[in-house]
Design an enzyme around this catalytic site. Structure first.
Site, PDB file in Angstrom:
ATOM      1  N   HIS A  69       1.020  -1.166  -0.483  1.00  0.00           N
ATOM      2  CA  HIS A  69      -0.225   0.139   0.304  1.00  0.00           C
ATOM      3  C   HIS A  69       0.833   1.264   0.088  1.00  0.00           C
ATOM      4  O   HIS A  69       2.489   1.142   0.444  1.00  0.00           O
ATOM      5  CB  HIS A  69      -1.314  -0.432   1.350  1.00  0.00           C
ATOM      6  CG  HIS A  69      -0.512   0.177   2.753  1.00  0.00           C
ATOM      7  ND1 HIS A  69      -0.143   1.134   3.230  1.00  0.00           N
ATOM      8  CD2 HIS A  69       0.231  -0.840   3.757  1.00  0.00           C
ATOM      9  CE1 HIS A  69       0.470   1.005   4.530  1.00  0.00           C
ATOM     10  NE2 HIS A  69       0.637  -0.092   4.630  1.00  0.00           N
ATOM     11  N   ASP A 183       6.098   2.286   7.060  1.00  0.00           N
ATOM     12  CA  ASP A 183       4.769   1.064   6.668  1.00  0.00           C
ATOM     13  C   ASP A 183       3.862   2.205   5.508  1.00  0.00           C
ATOM     14  O   ASP A 183       3.426   3.396   6.180  1.00  0.00           O
ATOM     15  CB  ASP A 183       4.075   0.892   7.572  1.00  0.00           C
ATOM     16  CG  ASP A 183       2.704   0.577   7.478  1.00  0.00           C
ATOM     17  OD1 ASP A 183       2.400   0.226   6.736  1.00  0.00           O
ATOM     18  OD2 ASP A 183       1.937   1.249   8.651  1.00  0.00           O
ATOM     19  N   GLU A 215      -5.392   1.433   1.853  1.00  0.00           N
ATOM     20  CA  GLU A 215      -4.968   0.208   3.588  1.00  0.00           C
ATOM     21  C   GLU A 215      -5.183   1.324   4.582  1.00  0.00           C
ATOM     22  O   GLU A 215      -5.947   0.544   5.438  1.00  0.00           O
ATOM     23  CB  GLU A 215      -3.656  -0.035   3.083  1.00  0.00           C
ATOM     24  CG  GLU A 215      -4.002  -1.056   4.189  1.00  0.00           C
ATOM     25  CD  GLU A 215      -3.157  -1.334   5.671  1.00  0.00           C
ATOM     26  OE1 GLU A 215      -3.241  -2.014   6.071  1.00  0.00           O
ATOM     27  OE2 GLU A 215      -2.746   0.007   5.670  1.00  0.00           O
ATOM     28  N   GLU A 216      -4.703   2.776   5.135  1.00  0.00           N
ATOM     29  CA  GLU A 216      -5.040   3.232   6.486  1.00  0.00           C
ATOM     30  C   GLU A 216      -6.796   3.594   6.455  1.00  0.00           C
ATOM     31  O   GLU A 216      -6.991   3.482   7.981  1.00  0.00           O
ATOM     32  CB  GLU A 216      -3.985   4.238   7.061  1.00  0.00           C
ATOM     33  CG  GLU A 216      -2.470   3.481   6.655  1.00  0.00           C
ATOM     34  CD  GLU A 216      -1.759   2.966   7.472  1.00  0.00           C
ATOM     35  OE1 GLU A 216      -2.867   2.601   9.157  1.00  0.00           O
ATOM     36  OE2 GLU A 216      -0.879   2.947   7.653  1.00  0.00           O
ATOM     37  N   ASP A 238       4.154  -5.533   3.770  1.00  0.00           N
ATOM     38  CA  ASP A 238       3.540  -5.201   5.167  1.00  0.00           C
ATOM     39  C   ASP A 238       4.903  -5.479   6.032  1.00  0.00           C
ATOM     40  O   ASP A 238       5.065  -5.993   6.021  1.00  0.00           O
ATOM     41  CB  ASP A 238       2.511  -5.240   5.212  1.00  0.00           C
ATOM     42  CG  ASP A 238       1.824  -4.094   5.646  1.00  0.00           C
ATOM     43  OD1 ASP A 238       1.985  -2.888   6.128  1.00  0.00           O
ATOM     44  OD2 ASP A 238       0.725  -3.116   5.543  1.00  0.00           O
ATOM     45  N   HIS A 332       3.601   3.258  13.403  1.00  0.00           N
ATOM     46  CA  HIS A 332       3.071   4.547  13.606  1.00  0.00           C
ATOM     47  C   HIS A 332       2.922   5.293  14.170  1.00  0.00           C
ATOM     48  O   HIS A 332       2.564   6.579  14.166  1.00  0.00           O
ATOM     49  CB  HIS A 332       1.340   3.763  13.931  1.00  0.00           C
ATOM     50  CG  HIS A 332      -0.158   2.777  12.988  1.00  0.00           C
ATOM     51  ND1 HIS A 332      -0.835   2.835  12.490  1.00  0.00           N
ATOM     52  CD2 HIS A 332       1.227   1.954  11.581  1.00  0.00           C
ATOM     53  CE1 HIS A 332      -1.081   2.357  11.633  1.00  0.00           C
ATOM     54  NE2 HIS A 332      -0.337   1.914  11.248  1.00  0.00           N
TER      55      HIS A 332
END
Length: 370
Positions: A69, A183, A215-216, A238, A332
């Site tokens: 992604h 990410d 994706e998020e 990922d 994150h």
């Protein structure tokens, strides 16, 4: 393979510096499309913004979708105060305790972005009862140096303007990279380099290289790509949560720099009741490839995170899915970490596994593997 690692370093560093909040991935997509074009690989974009490049292969072999992604988590501008301070709404799993005093970027447009800082109450004015308190994101505000709402809007910032961590790349020691959106720009870099290596391989299956959006934002983009492509197999790239720091030892056995990982079980369990149990034919293929190519293969099984495969697996008559992963620390946050050696070996693993899909005798019969 040193050239591969050097290319991964350069491409990953470039991608980490391109902002692309979920739903606003266009700059990232254009960057990757330009790289693919330079490799002689044409690509196309669907209505949502997924970037797709296809290599045709053996007509009898199962088709493969190799993907990652392009988007990152962040914020959306929610309110512009009269004094020029800005409040935001979160998009994705933003860790609130890691936000104060972070630099952020308002993505107004190429060459027009605006930098700001998430305010943190002055230490000298912080009473003891507040020193260990996590401030909810809705109570935080961002300072861009403007003194009025009019000045903020004069810079092009409006309600709805996307906001991300200020893009940056740090090189730690010889092989580790830290910064924003590891990410999943690391996964994107691996897909690009796998495409570079696979375009001259024969025989091979038909391969769709997909750089997915959203994706998020509840895993929406890759499913749309899969609905168009109807692949038999989907290999998603990922991160894997590492368990090699004191705060993470109970999470499993994945270590940074110890090679790529394969997910045997994922489930979210918070709001999104979804996850992935991989197809046994594909896990057997990955294990065999790693053994034959002398690639270290780690394993992970966890609750609390999930990937696009949780929806891609449900397309059509069902897609044989597996999540292949690069170990990552501090996920994150504004400073995620990965290891280039893991990315290099993940690329080799993908190329080796996909090449074997076109070999005689490979099939997706579950009963042969269970």
């Amino acid at each position: 393979m040193d050239d591969l690692k050097a290319r991964l370093r350069t491409l990953l560093s470039d991608l980490m510096l391109v902002p692309g909040l979920s739903g606003h991935e266009d700059r990232v997509r254009r960057h990757i499309a330009k790289v693919l074009d330079g490799m002689g690989l044409s690509s196309r974009t669907d209505r949502l913004g997924n970037l797709i490049a296809t290599l045709e292969g053996e007509p009898g072999a199962p088709s493969v979708m190799l993907y990652a992604h392009t988007d990152q988590l962040g914020f959306v501008t929610r309110k512009i105060e009269a004094n020029g301070l800005i409040r935001v709404e979160r998009l994705g799993g933003v860790p609130e305790k890691a936000l104060p005093a972070q630099a952020v970027r308002f993505c107004v447009g190429e060459g027009r972005d605006v930098t700001g800082i998430v305010a943190n109450k002055s230490h000298h004015a912080t009473p003891p009862e507040e020193k260990y308190k996590v401030t909810p994101y809705a109570d935080l505000f961002i300072d861009i140096g403007a003194d009025s709402a009019e000045a903020v809007r004069g810079l092009g910032i409006e309600i709805g303007t996307p906001v991300v961590y200020e893009p940056r790349v740090l090189h730690l020691n010889e092989d580790r990279v830290a910064g924003t959106s590891v990410d999943d720009r690391a996964g994107c870099a691996v897909v690009v380099e796998a495409a570079r290596l696979l375009k001259d391989v024969s025989p091979r299956p038909t391969i769709h290289f997909v750089f997915a959006v959203l994706e998020e934002f509840n895993l929406r983009g890759a499913m749309v790509a899969a609905q168009q492509l109807q692949p038999d197999i989907a290999i998603q790239l990922d991160l894997a949560l590492t368990a090699d720091t004191p705060d993470m030892t109970q999470r499993g056995e994945v270590r940074l720099g110890a090679g790529p990982a394969m997910s045997l079980y994922s489930f979210h369990g918070r709001g999104t009741l979804n996850g992935t149990i991989p197809h046994p034919a594909i896990t057997a293929l990955v294990v065999r490839t790693a053994a034959e190519e002398d690639i270290p293969l780690q394993r992970t099984a966890h609750i609390g995170a999930l990937t696009d495969n949780s929806y891609v697996q449900l397309v059509g008559q069902g897609v044989a899915c597996v999540d292949l992963c690069f170990p990552s620390r501090y996920t994150h946050t504004a400073l995620e970490v990965c290891d280039l050696r893991d990315l290099e070996q993940l690329t080799q693993l993908c190329v080796g596994a996909i090449t074997r899909i076109a070999a005689p005798g490979f099939d997706l019969d579950r009963d042969r593997h269970t």
